[in-house]
Design a protein around this motif. Structure first.
Motif, PDB file in Angstrom:
ATOM      1  N   ASP A  69       7.381  -0.779  15.750  1.00 50.05           N
ATOM      2  CA  ASP A  69       6.566   0.396  16.040  1.00 50.05           C
ATOM      3  C   ASP A  69       5.386   0.494  15.081  1.00 50.05           C
ATOM      4  O   ASP A  69       4.271   0.842  15.481  1.00 50.05           O
ATOM      5  CB  ASP A  69       7.426   1.657  15.946  1.00 50.05           C
ATOM      6  CG  ASP A  69       6.733   2.884  16.499  1.00 50.05           C
ATOM      7  OD1 ASP A  69       6.320   2.846  17.670  1.00 50.05           O
ATOM      8  OD2 ASP A  69       6.595   3.877  15.777  1.00 50.05           O
TER       9      ASP A  69
ATOM     10  N   ILE B 110      10.515   5.739  17.675  1.00 53.78           N
ATOM     11  CA  ILE B 110       9.538   4.933  18.402  1.00 53.78           C
ATOM     12  C   ILE B 110       8.445   5.857  18.937  1.00 53.78           C
ATOM     13  O   ILE B 110       8.722   7.000  19.291  1.00 53.78           O
ATOM     14  CB  ILE B 110      10.212   4.144  19.554  1.00 53.78           C
ATOM     15  CG1 ILE B 110       9.322   2.990  20.038  1.00 53.78           C
ATOM     16  CG2 ILE B 110      10.590   5.057  20.695  1.00 53.78           C
ATOM     17  CD1 ILE B 110       9.250   1.830  19.081  1.00 53.78           C
ATOM     18  N   SER B 111       7.220   5.357  18.984  1.00 53.60           N
ATOM     19  CA  SER B 111       6.093   6.139  19.479  1.00 53.60           C
ATOM     20  C   SER B 111       5.639   5.612  20.832  1.00 53.60           C
ATOM     21  O   SER B 111       6.126   4.582  21.312  1.00 53.60           O
ATOM     22  CB  SER B 111       4.926   6.038  18.492  1.00 53.60           C
ATOM     23  OG  SER B 111       4.397   4.720  18.482  1.00 53.60           O
TER      24      SER B 111
ATOM     25  N   GLY C 196       4.512   2.092  20.410  1.00 57.85           N
ATOM     26  CA  GLY C 196       5.578   1.104  20.337  1.00 57.85           C
ATOM     27  C   GLY C 196       6.160   0.776  21.691  1.00 57.85           C
ATOM     28  O   GLY C 196       6.457  -0.386  21.987  1.00 57.85           O
TER      29      GLY C 196
ATOM     30  N   SER D  31      12.906   7.637  21.190  1.00 56.24           N
ATOM     31  CA  SER D  31      11.820   8.595  21.025  1.00 56.24           C
ATOM     32  C   SER D  31      12.354   9.945  20.552  1.00 56.24           C
ATOM     33  O   SER D  31      11.778  10.583  19.681  1.00 56.24           O
ATOM     34  CB  SER D  31      11.050   8.774  22.328  1.00 56.24           C
ATOM     35  OG  SER D  31      10.062   9.761  22.184  1.00 56.24           O
TER      36      SER D  31
END
Length: 239
Positions: free
Chosen positions: A159, A55-56, A59, A50
């Motif tokens: 993601d 990545i969110s 995800g 992150s």
């Protein structure tokens, strides 16, 4: 300049099947047991991924919850994603506590997008020794070796698919969102954005939004999904 010490978690085959992330210092990491190698890797390294913008929140949710849960979220909870957000859905399915997310939880959920951006990319941290360890574990689990470039592609692809699922759900709930035929772009309220640069953020006040990661590393809000929490209880979501 020496590299900062980052304990990269390595997915290994679990005795009950599937993959679980592990480090040499801490052993198995609780809450990272999943059916897929990439899901376990994401959960085990969620904070680093992150901070790198790889990545969110969407995800990480998909890695912890598995795919397809959002499709049944509305019918299961009786409310809309816009009312409870990913945090509320995660709480309902028992993969996160019903509280405002203030950091790492046992499943590796994070407040996505609120930390400082770490310079460089994942490749900066993936030494040859670490990649050898990762690939030895992959081969033991019946998977082919992977390069850093291929690992980055897997993370971004995972993601991207998770964010598309969230975008489609929001579109069903009435937001002005349209996804391009090649699944690379999303037009939100008349403005088109590359999906790969969109973040789904779970913020400290309980609000959730879609943000665009700009080319200079800043996050610009493009759509408010959920207002700040009043209490955090999924049963108290506004109607």
């Amino acid at each position: 300049m020496p590299l900062p010490f980052i304990a990269i978690a390595v997915p290994v085959i679990h005795s009950s099947g599937g993959w679980i992330a592990s480090t040499s210092a801490a052993g198995y990491i609780a809450g990272t047991h999943t059916a897929t190698w990439i899901g376990s890797f994401i959960l085990g390294n969620s904070s680093l991924l992150s901070s790198l913008g790889l990545i969110s929140g969407a995800g990480i949710f998909a890695a912890g919850a598995g795919t397809g849960l959002l499709a049944g979220a509305a019918s299961s909870t009786g409310v809309l994603l816009t009312q409870v957000g990913l945090g509320g859905v995660a709480s309902y399915f028992g993969i996160a506590p019903v509280v405002t997310f203030l950091g790492l939880t046992p499943i590796g959920w994070i407040v996505a997008g609120t930390g400082a951006t770490v310079a460089g990319s994942l490749g900066y941290f993936m030494t040859g020794r670490k990649m050898k360890e990762i690939n030895e574990a992959r081969v033991e689990g019946g998977l082919p070796p992977i390069t850093v470039r291929e690992l980055l592609a897997e993370i971004k692809g995972f993601d991207n698919d998770a964010k598309i699922e969230v975008l489609a759900k929001l579109q069903q709930e009435g937001f002005d969102i349209h996804i391009s035929w090649d699944r690379r772009f999303a037009t939100i309220e008349g403005t088109t954005y590359p999906i790969r640069r969109l973040l789904y953020r779970v913020k400290k006040d309980g609000s959730e939004d879609l943000a665009l990661k700009t080319r200079i590393g800043r996050n610009k809000k493009v759509l408010l999904v959920k207002l700040a929490d009043l209490g955090g209880d999924i049963s108290a979501a506004p109607t």
